[in-house]
Design a protein around this motif. Structure first.
Motif, PDB file in Angstrom:
ATOM      1  N   GLU A 111       0.829  -1.206   0.000  1.00 34.49           N
ATOM      2  CA  GLU A 111       0.000   0.000   0.000  1.00 34.49           C
ATOM      3  C   GLU A 111       0.864   1.258   0.000  1.00 34.49           C
ATOM      4  O   GLU A 111       0.570   2.231  -0.703  1.00 34.49           O
ATOM      5  CB  GLU A 111      -0.953  -0.009   1.203  1.00 34.49           C
ATOM      6  N   GLN A 112       1.941   1.260   0.773  1.00 38.04           N
ATOM      7  CA  GLN A 112       2.854   2.409   0.811  1.00 38.04           C
ATOM      8  C   GLN A 112       3.527   2.612  -0.549  1.00 38.04           C
ATOM      9  O   GLN A 112       3.631   3.741  -1.041  1.00 38.04           O
ATOM     10  CB  GLN A 112       3.918   2.223   1.895  1.00 38.04           C
ATOM     11  N   LEU A 113       3.965   1.522  -1.159  1.00 36.79           N
ATOM     12  CA  LEU A 113       4.614   1.617  -2.473  1.00 36.79           C
ATOM     13  C   LEU A 113       3.640   2.115  -3.535  1.00 36.79           C
ATOM     14  O   LEU A 113       4.007   2.955  -4.374  1.00 36.79           O
ATOM     15  CB  LEU A 113       5.185   0.255  -2.885  1.00 36.79           C
ATOM     16  N   GLU A 114       2.391   1.613  -3.499  1.00 34.55           N
ATOM     17  CA  GLU A 114       1.391   2.077  -4.461  1.00 34.55           C
ATOM     18  C   GLU A 114       1.096   3.558  -4.265  1.00 34.55           C
ATOM     19  O   GLU A 114       0.953   4.307  -5.238  1.00 34.55           O
ATOM     20  CB  GLU A 114       0.105   1.252  -4.326  1.00 34.55           C
ATOM     21  N   SER A 115       1.041   3.985  -3.023  1.00 34.25           N
ATOM     22  CA  SER A 115       0.806   5.393  -2.721  1.00 34.25           C
ATOM     23  C   SER A 115       1.962   6.253  -3.234  1.00 34.25           C
ATOM     24  O   SER A 115       1.743   7.301  -3.850  1.00 34.25           O
ATOM     25  CB  SER A 115       0.634   5.579  -1.212  1.00 34.25           C
ATOM     26  N   GLU A 116       3.188   5.809  -2.987  1.00 35.67           N
ATOM     27  CA  GLU A 116       4.363   6.536  -3.476  1.00 35.67           C
ATOM     28  C   GLU A 116       4.370   6.593  -5.001  1.00 35.67           C
ATOM     29  O   GLU A 116       4.670   7.636  -5.590  1.00 35.67           O
ATOM     30  CB  GLU A 116       5.651   5.868  -2.984  1.00 35.67           C
ATOM     31  N   LEU A 117       4.038   5.472  -5.626  1.00 41.82           N
ATOM     32  CA  LEU A 117       4.014   5.411  -7.080  1.00 41.82           C
ATOM     33  C   LEU A 117       2.977   6.381  -7.629  1.00 41.82           C
ATOM     34  O   LEU A 117       3.244   7.132  -8.565  1.00 41.82           O
ATOM     35  CB  LEU A 117       3.716   3.983  -7.542  1.00 41.82           C
ATOM     36  N   HIS A 118       1.788   6.391  -7.036  1.00 46.45           N
ATOM     37  CA  HIS A 118       0.725   7.293  -7.462  1.00 46.45           C
ATOM     38  C   HIS A 118       1.153   8.746  -7.266  1.00 46.45           C
ATOM     39  O   HIS A 118       0.969   9.589  -8.143  1.00 46.45           O
ATOM     40  CB  HIS A 118      -0.560   6.992  -6.679  1.00 46.45           C
ATOM     41  N   HIS A 119       1.751   9.021  -6.112  1.00 45.05           N
ATOM     42  CA  HIS A 119       2.210  10.381  -5.805  1.00 45.05           C
ATOM     43  C   HIS A 119       3.300  10.811  -6.793  1.00 45.05           C
ATOM     44  O   HIS A 119       3.259  11.913  -7.345  1.00 45.05           O
ATOM     45  CB  HIS A 119       2.728  10.415  -4.372  1.00 45.05           C
ATOM     46  N   ASP A 120       4.274   9.924  -7.038  1.00 42.02           N
ATOM     47  CA  ASP A 120       5.365  10.243  -7.967  1.00 42.02           C
ATOM     48  C   ASP A 120       4.854  10.424  -9.390  1.00 42.02           C
ATOM     49  O   ASP A 120       5.304  11.321 -10.110  1.00 42.02           O
ATOM     50  CB  ASP A 120       6.448   9.150  -7.931  1.00 42.02           C
ATOM     51  N   ALA A 121       3.906   9.579  -9.802  1.00 35.26           N
ATOM     52  CA  ALA A 121       3.338   9.699 -11.150  1.00 35.26           C
ATOM     53  C   ALA A 121       2.572  11.007 -11.285  1.00 35.26           C
ATOM     54  O   ALA A 121       2.665  11.683 -12.314  1.00 35.26           O
ATOM     55  CB  ALA A 121       2.419   8.515 -11.443  1.00 35.26           C
ATOM     56  N   SER A 122       1.834  11.394 -10.259  1.00 39.08           N
ATOM     57  CA  SER A 122       1.101  12.667 -10.286  1.00 39.08           C
ATOM     58  C   SER A 122       2.056  13.832 -10.381  1.00 39.08           C
ATOM     59  O   SER A 122       1.840  14.767 -11.158  1.00 39.08           O
ATOM     60  CB  SER A 122       0.233  12.824  -9.033  1.00 39.08           C
ATOM     61  N   ASN A 123       3.122  13.789  -9.597  1.00 38.80           N
ATOM     62  CA  ASN A 123       4.120  14.864  -9.652  1.00 38.80           C
ATOM     63  C   ASN A 123       4.801  14.910 -11.008  1.00 38.80           C
ATOM     64  O   ASN A 123       5.068  15.986 -11.536  1.00 38.80           O
ATOM     65  CB  ASN A 123       5.166  14.688  -8.547  1.00 38.80           C
ATOM     66  N   ASN A 124       5.068  13.741 -11.593  1.00 41.62           N
ATOM     67  CA  ASN A 124       5.708  13.680 -12.901  1.00 41.62           C
ATOM     68  C   ASN A 124       4.789  14.277 -13.961  1.00 41.62           C
ATOM     69  O   ASN A 124       5.239  15.017 -14.829  1.00 41.62           O
ATOM     70  CB  ASN A 124       6.071  12.234 -13.251  1.00 41.62           C
ATOM     71  N   ASN A 125       3.481  13.972 -13.888  1.00 43.66           N
ATOM     72  CA  ASN A 125       2.518  14.541 -14.834  1.00 43.66           C
ATOM     73  C   ASN A 125       2.431  16.048 -14.689  1.00 43.66           C
ATOM     74  O   ASN A 125       2.338  16.768 -15.672  1.00 43.66           O
ATOM     75  CB  ASN A 125       1.128  13.914 -14.648  1.00 43.66           C
ATOM     76  N   LEU A 126       2.453  16.544 -13.450  1.00 40.84           N
ATOM     77  CA  LEU A 126       2.408  17.991 -13.215  1.00 40.84           C
ATOM     78  C   LEU A 126       3.634  18.660 -13.813  1.00 40.84           C
ATOM     79  O   LEU A 126       3.535  19.699 -14.466  1.00 40.84           O
ATOM     80  CB  LEU A 126       2.314  18.300 -11.716  1.00 40.84           C
ATOM     81  N   ASN A 127       4.799  18.047 -13.589  1.00 42.30           N
ATOM     82  CA  ASN A 127       6.038  18.607 -14.128  1.00 42.30           C
ATOM     83  C   ASN A 127       6.030  18.575 -15.655  1.00 42.30           C
ATOM     84  O   ASN A 127       6.461  19.526 -16.303  1.00 42.30           O
ATOM     85  CB  ASN A 127       7.258  17.860 -13.589  1.00 42.30           C
TER      86      ASN A 127
END
Length: 134
Positions: A111-127
């Motif tokens: 769950e922590q890894l999925e959350s990090e992945l989702h967070h990182d993907a969202s940040n990558n899309n924003l960038n």
């Protein structure tokens, strides 16, 4: 409260119990199983299986006897004694509790890894969106 780290002797005892549990389980499922089949199924040496079986017999958890196979050759059969059935039940309870705990820890980590992945993907899309609009 966090659990204290396991000592080496705790881990070794856990491994011994797991091997004993798996041996008892295999014997219960197939009493005529050979030592070689046990060793192969558990991924341990034939010598280690021989040692395990001798120990289980000395503790009164199994008994061994000869039987005549369909090809008229003698073979061994291993049977759990009442004490062996009780021991297997106790080990099964401990094994299940440990596996449930391991499952919960793994589930939390996933769950922590999925959350990090989702967070990182969202940040990558924003960038990426931010860079393409410039």
């Amino acid at each position: 409260m966090p659990k204290s780290p396991q000592t080496v002797s705790d881990r070794l005892e856990q491994q011994r119990q797991e091997v004993r549990f798996r041996v008892l389980r295999l014997i219960e499922g197939k009493p005529e199983i050979s030592q070689r089949e046990l060793a192969d199924a558990l991924g341990i040496s034939l010598g280690q299986i021989n040692y395990q079986l001798k120990s289980l017999k000395e503790k009164g958890l199994i008994k061994a006897g000869n039987f005549l196979r369909s090809d008229n050759k003698l073979a061994y059969a291993y049977l759990l004694t009442p004490k062996g059935v009780a021991d297997k039940l106790a080990i099964t309870k401990h094994f299940l509790a440990r596996k449930r705990q391991e499952f919960q820890l793994l589930k939390t980590e996933l769950e922590q890894l999925e959350s990090e992945l989702h967070h990182d993907a969202s940040n990558n899309n924003l960038n990426t969106n931010h860079e393409s609009s410039e």
